[in-house]
Design a protein around this motif. Structure first.
Motif, PDB file in Angstrom:
ATOM      1  N   ASP A  43      46.117  74.616  64.555  1.00  0.00           N
ATOM      2  CA  ASP A  43      45.730  75.908  63.993  1.00  0.00           C
ATOM      3  C   ASP A  43      46.063  77.081  64.912  1.00  0.00           C
ATOM      4  O   ASP A  43      45.658  78.214  64.632  1.00  0.00           O
TER       5      ASP A  43
ATOM      6  N   VAL B 149      47.811  79.780  57.459  1.00  0.00           N
ATOM      7  CA  VAL B 149      47.484  79.221  56.147  1.00  0.00           C
ATOM      8  C   VAL B 149      47.494  77.700  56.268  1.00  0.00           C
ATOM      9  O   VAL B 149      48.451  77.126  56.807  1.00  0.00           O
ATOM     10  N   LYS B 150      46.419  77.053  55.784  1.00  0.00           N
ATOM     11  CA  LYS B 150      46.287  75.606  55.881  1.00  0.00           C
ATOM     12  C   LYS B 150      46.364  74.994  54.477  1.00  0.00           C
ATOM     13  O   LYS B 150      45.347  74.910  53.782  1.00  0.00           O
TER      14      LYS B 150
ATOM     15  N   TYR C  16      52.157  79.394  59.757  1.00  0.00           N
ATOM     16  CA  TYR C  16      51.666  80.601  60.416  1.00  0.00           C
ATOM     17  C   TYR C  16      52.756  81.639  60.589  1.00  0.00           C
ATOM     18  O   TYR C  16      53.955  81.343  60.580  1.00  0.00           O
TER      19      TYR C  16
ATOM     20  N   SER D 281      49.353  73.328  58.991  1.00  0.00           N
ATOM     21  CA  SER D 281      49.245  74.786  58.929  1.00  0.00           C
ATOM     22  C   SER D 281      50.629  75.407  58.856  1.00  0.00           C
ATOM     23  O   SER D 281      51.629  74.822  59.303  1.00  0.00           O
TER      24      SER D 281
ATOM     25  N   TRP E  90      41.137  77.526  54.098  1.00  0.00           N
ATOM     26  CA  TRP E  90      42.595  77.460  54.144  1.00  0.00           C
ATOM     27  C   TRP E  90      43.257  78.711  54.721  1.00  0.00           C
ATOM     28  O   TRP E  90      44.479  78.772  54.839  1.00  0.00           O
ATOM     29  N   LEU E  91      42.470  79.708  55.116  1.00  0.00           N
ATOM     30  CA  LEU E  91      43.038  80.954  55.609  1.00  0.00           C
ATOM     31  C   LEU E  91      42.315  81.411  56.880  1.00  0.00           C
ATOM     32  O   LEU E  91      41.088  81.529  56.894  1.00  0.00           O
ATOM     33  N   GLN E  92      43.120  81.662  57.923  1.00  0.00           N
ATOM     34  CA  GLN E  92      42.590  82.155  59.188  1.00  0.00           C
ATOM     35  C   GLN E  92      43.400  83.360  59.650  1.00  0.00           C
ATOM     36  O   GLN E  92      44.618  83.417  59.456  1.00  0.00           O
ATOM     37  N   LEU E  93      42.711  84.307  60.244  1.00  0.00           N
ATOM     38  CA  LEU E  93      43.348  85.446  60.891  1.00  0.00           C
ATOM     39  C   LEU E  93      42.984  85.412  62.366  1.00  0.00           C
ATOM     40  O   LEU E  93      41.852  85.073  62.726  1.00  0.00           O
TER      41      LEU E  93
ATOM     42  N   THR F 250      38.459  81.455  54.986  1.00  0.00           N
ATOM     43  CA  THR F 250      38.176  80.347  54.065  1.00  0.00           C
ATOM     44  C   THR F 250      38.617  79.063  54.760  1.00  0.00           C
ATOM     45  O   THR F 250      39.086  79.081  55.899  1.00  0.00           O
TER      46      THR F 250
ATOM     47  N   LYS G 144      37.856  82.618  60.478  1.00  0.00           N
ATOM     48  CA  LYS G 144      38.087  81.615  59.452  1.00  0.00           C
ATOM     49  C   LYS G 144      37.545  82.166  58.130  1.00  0.00           C
ATOM     50  O   LYS G 144      36.374  81.983  57.786  1.00  0.00           O
TER      51      LYS G 144
ATOM     52  N   VAL H 225      48.572  85.180  61.216  1.00  0.00           N
ATOM     53  CA  VAL H 225      47.958  84.643  60.003  1.00  0.00           C
ATOM     54  C   VAL H 225      48.271  83.145  59.957  1.00  0.00           C
ATOM     55  O   VAL H 225      49.407  82.733  60.180  1.00  0.00           O
TER      56      VAL H 225
END
Length: 866
Positions: free
Chosen positions: A162, A599-600, A608, A606, A555-558, A553, A551, A597
């Motif tokens: 990640d 995305v998982k 990115y 992931s 499936w989405l991390q910034l 969600t 985090k 960014v």
């Protein structure tokens, strides 16, 4: 780094007060031992796994914190922290009656579970790669596996899957399989890195990452390790390469990335291991690793000692020899408590006969015997003595917050005298059609048809006697908090200190030697020796950064970060004779940024996008003079798109990325005033990388990578092209001297467009394990500058130039092999063959000399473990 370390008869730690007796047994075991027992062999072939390819305790460890209390709650916390599923083979409700003392510290996952079950009468067995069974009479089974899915650096709070950045980890098991002895050789497992020869004033490890120099971007446990020395791998847990600008995490530099050396640390299990290596290149190497819990000082106290001694020649290179020893004790307290202390010391002493290889002739590799040594065998030396002391304290608060503070003092003593072979640099002129012209350029100034038998090589003496030191403090706060239902992993770090360097050089004039037949045993009898002025450089700096991963969600991390660096350098040159002293200074205040960014699509993968900046101040390498003291920092930026995936329960990690790095204001020499440096250039590298690392059953280990790098000069003060009529400096008699320049479209130095690495091992017959590997490096240039001979007639005439010439290095392939077999429960035999084809290649290029790689050689070793 995550690992799965399981016990069996081959790997069970030697328990009890007799542990220290195993130190004496190590030597006796090397001299004589018996084959492994039938039970051990049978157990090593069990369906649940195979015997470990390395001792479990030698693998990287993971921090596990489980509070004391009911065992069922402790098991749930253990599952969450390790990702393993624990099946309880007991009547329902039985587990609730058990209590545990908990566990907190650095452990293998089986070691942590063993401590959780201590005093309960329960035991466990490994069902498969992801399941552990607890019962009253469980039987141990074996499966040792590891994957590069985390690093021990505070700046990185998430699994590497990640992390939106290319991160390559070379674990200890790979280094052991390859019989690696240096950091330089361990980095051959990382795509995108090129090895270069040491610079004139700074010997030691010199690297290029993604096309940009990383000479000053080497770290030890997250703190800069800027000393000029060759680093040994005897105290490594892993070597980590973080590619792309990393100033937001590490401060100045890091245009192409950074290298972090992760040291071994005390563990809460008893362990002794060691190795003996003998080689056809007259190699003799002994290492020992002793870990002992100190129960009398508390249940979380432990002591670890690593020692090493090496003496070796270089295959196919006469005279060159390496002699090095190292000692690394460390002691830790409170490892299973919220407050933990660690004190470590590292010393590496080296007294070697250095090798700066072969000279250029006509800007090419000369056709000479690869064994030629142009130095003085009895009077050239490389003596370095780094001493590094580190103290660290950590505290876990009741909230999910950890405070860590590290204090380091290091001194890097250095005394060197090395011969750099050069063809004399006096220009040679010829008359062609009534025109006086330069026949070639320094340093290879001989006519094209010059007889090599008459060529003399200048023995340029590179000398330096210096002490560098650093006093550095680093404090970080790591917190996991929820803000508006969004989980945040926050890192706040403040670090700073003082770095000093005080080099002094002596200039010698010595007789030349033959290009084709040099005599390395000539007496060192300089015709002159001039002691240079001593330079005192002091840099005071600090950095403050904030990093956060949100985090949003599942499936989405910034993630993003910002850092501010203050870097103040003073350079004082002592007066010498009639030459007055001088003082220069430079203060830089620079922010850097990163945003990404992630995305998982699935939990094990992931995709990115990352953007980051970095900067290179004039005094980055603790060198400041009048020609660069007024220059602002070079500014760099990188964009990267990539993906990472874990397979086979994190036993196999695969990654790939595409990136572009640009240096917007590269330093160049002012053509109108060669004593001045100006910021006018633009340099850019675009490339792609893929890599995979796996540590799987049946001793199936793999580490593979490929990098494509396209580095060019996009803008230069000259913006010249071939056959340009521009010139720099006129000669009052013969016309124009040759000149050097880096025009638009020219490639970077020491950057092969294509490079790759492979290492793979697997079970063979009769309990043997075999390994095979290769490295490929495409053609590259030793300098990003080109040379053109410019001439005219004595009388006024149009200025003309001859075609450009480059110092180019041909590409090469090398191949290596390994064979290993257990001899007894405590002893393994291992043989490695290096450079199977005896390839003659240039391993470390330099603009002024070429260092060949080592020829064919074999190493036979014994690995002992208790």
């Amino acid at each position: 780094m995550r690992k799965y370390a399981r016990r069996n008869g081959l790997e069970r730690r030697f328990r009890g007060s007799k542990n220290w007796l195993a130190v004496g047994a190590l030597a006796a075991t090397v001299l004589g031992s018996s084959p492994p027992s039938a039970a051990a062999v049978k157990e090593s072939e069990s369906a649940a796994g195979t015997a470990a390819s390395v001792p479990a305790a030698s693998l990287p460890v993971k921090r596990i914190n489980v509070a004391a209390g009911p065992l069922d709650a402790a098991i749930a916390a253990y599952e969450q922290q390790t990702g393993l599923h624990v099946r309880v083979d007991l009547p329902q409700g039985t587990l609730a009656g058990f209590q545990t003392k908990g566990v907190s510290g650095l452990f293998a996952e089986d070691e942590a579970l063993d401590l959780l079950l201590a005093g309960t009468g329960l035991s466990f067995r490994i069902e498969n790669e992801s399941t552990v069974a607890i019962g009253l009479q469980a039987k141990d089974s074996v499966d040792v596996s590891a994957s590069a899915n985390s690093v021990a650096l505070t700046q990185f709070t998430e699994p590497l899957t990640d992390v939106p950045q290319t991160v390559n980890v070379v674990p200890q098991f790979v280094m052991q399989e390859q019989a690696v002895t240096t950091m330089r050789d361990s980095l051959r497992n990382v795509p995108g890195i090129s090895i270069a020869a040491g610079e004139g004033g700074a010997q030691g490890d010199n690297l290029t990452i993604r096309g940009f120099s990383a000479r000053n971007d080497i770290f030890l446990d997250g703190i800069r390790d800027f000393g000029s020395y060759y680093r040994d791998s005897f105290n490594y847990e892993a070597v980590e390469v973080l590619q792309g600008p990393a100033s937001v995490e590490f401060g100045r530099g890091s245009t192409g990335g950074v290298v972090n050396q992760e040291q071994k640390q005390p563990l809460l299990n008893e362990k002794i291991s060691g190795s003996l290596q003998l080689g056809t290149n007259l190699m003799r190497r002994v290492t020992a690793d002793v870990n002992e819990p100190l129960t009398s000082l508390g249940s979380g106290a432990a002591f670890r000692l690593n020692v090493m001694g090496t003496q070796t020649n270089v295959a196919e290179r006469d005279v060159a020899e390496t002699q090095r020893y190292g000692i690394a004790p460390s002691i830790a307290f409170g490892q299973n408590s919220p407050t933990r202390f660690l004190v470590s010391y590292l010393h590496e002493g080296e007294n070697s006969t250095p090798d700066y290889g072969l000279p250029y002739f006509l800007y090419k590799l000369p056709d000479v015997n690869r064994r030629n040594y142009y130095g003085f065998a009895n009077d050239n030396f490389l003596r370095t003595n780094p001493d590094i002391v580190t103290g660290r304290v950590e505290h876990d608060f009741h909230l999910p917050v950890t405070l860590r503070s590290s204090l380091r003092w290091a001194n890097y003593g250095r005394n060197v005298r090395i011969t750099e072979p050069q063809v004399p640099s006096t220009p040679v002129f010829s008359t062609i059609g009534g025109v006086r012209m330069v026949a070639c350029l320094p340093p290879a100034c001989f006519p094209i048809n010059y007889d090599p038998n008459q060529v003399q090589v200048r023995r340029n003496q590179i000398t330096s006697k210096s002490d560098e030191d650093i006093l550095w403090e680093q404090t970080s706060l790591v917190a996991r908090v929820k803000v508006a239902h969004v989980e945040n992993s926050v890192v706040l770090m403040l670090e700073g200190g003082r770095e000093r360097s005080s080099p002094q050089r002596t200039t010698y004039s010595v007789p030349n030697t033959s290009l084709l037949d040099p005599n390395p045993y000539d007496i060192f009898a300089p015709t002159s020796a001039v002691l240079g002025a001593k330079t005192h450089v002091v840099s005071t700096s600090y950095g403050l950064n904030l990093l956060d991963t949100l985090k949003l969600t599942s499936w989405l991390q910034l993630s993003g970060g910002i850092r501010f660096d203050y870097f103040n350098t003073d350079s004082l040159v002592d007066a010498l004779g009639t030459t007055p002293g001088s003082h220069t200074s430079r203060l830089d205040k620079q922010p850097t940024y990163r945003a990404a960014v992630v995305v998982k699509p699935r939990s094990n993968g992931s995709v990115y996008f990352d953007y980051g900046t970095s900067f290179n101040p004039s005094a980055e390498s603790l060198s400041l003079s009048a020609n660069n003291a007024t220059s602002a920092p070079e500014l760099n930026s990188t964009t990267e798109i990539g993906t990472k995936w874990d397979f086979l329960h994190e036993h196999l990690n695969v990654s790939g990325s595409y990136f572009a790095t640009e240096k917007q204001n590269a330093r160049e020499t002012d053509p109108n005033n060669t004593t001045n440096t100006i910021l006018v250039g633009t340099q850019r590298v675009r490339g792609a990388q893929v890599a995979a690392i796996g540590h799987m059953p049946e001793h199936f280990d793999i580490i593979v990578g490929y990098a494509y790098l396209n580095g060019v000069v996009e803008k230069s003060i000259l913006n010249a092209s071939p056959f340009s009529s521009q010139y720099i400096q006129g000669d009052p008699v013969y016309g124009q001297f040759p000149y050097f320049f880096s025009p638009k479209g020219f490639p970077f130095a020491n950057v092969p467009k294509n490079s790759g690495n492979l290492w793979i091992t697997h079970d063979l017959w009769w309990h043997f394990v075999g390994g095979f590997g290769s490295n490929y490096v495409a053609a590259r240039r030793a300098s990003s500058t080109a040379m053109a001979a410019v001439y005219n007639s004595v009388t006024p005439a149009p200025v003309t130039s001859v075609p450009l010439d480059f110092k180019a290095i041909p590409g090469y392939w090398t191949f290596n092999a390994m064979l290993r077999r257990p001899i007894s429960d405590h002893l393994d035999f291992q043989a490695n063959v290096i450079n199977l084809t005896n390839k003659f290649y240039i391993d470390q290029p330099h603009p002024n000399h070429l260092i060949p790689g080592e020829g064919l050689n074999a190493q036979i070793g014994l690995n002992v473990k208790f």
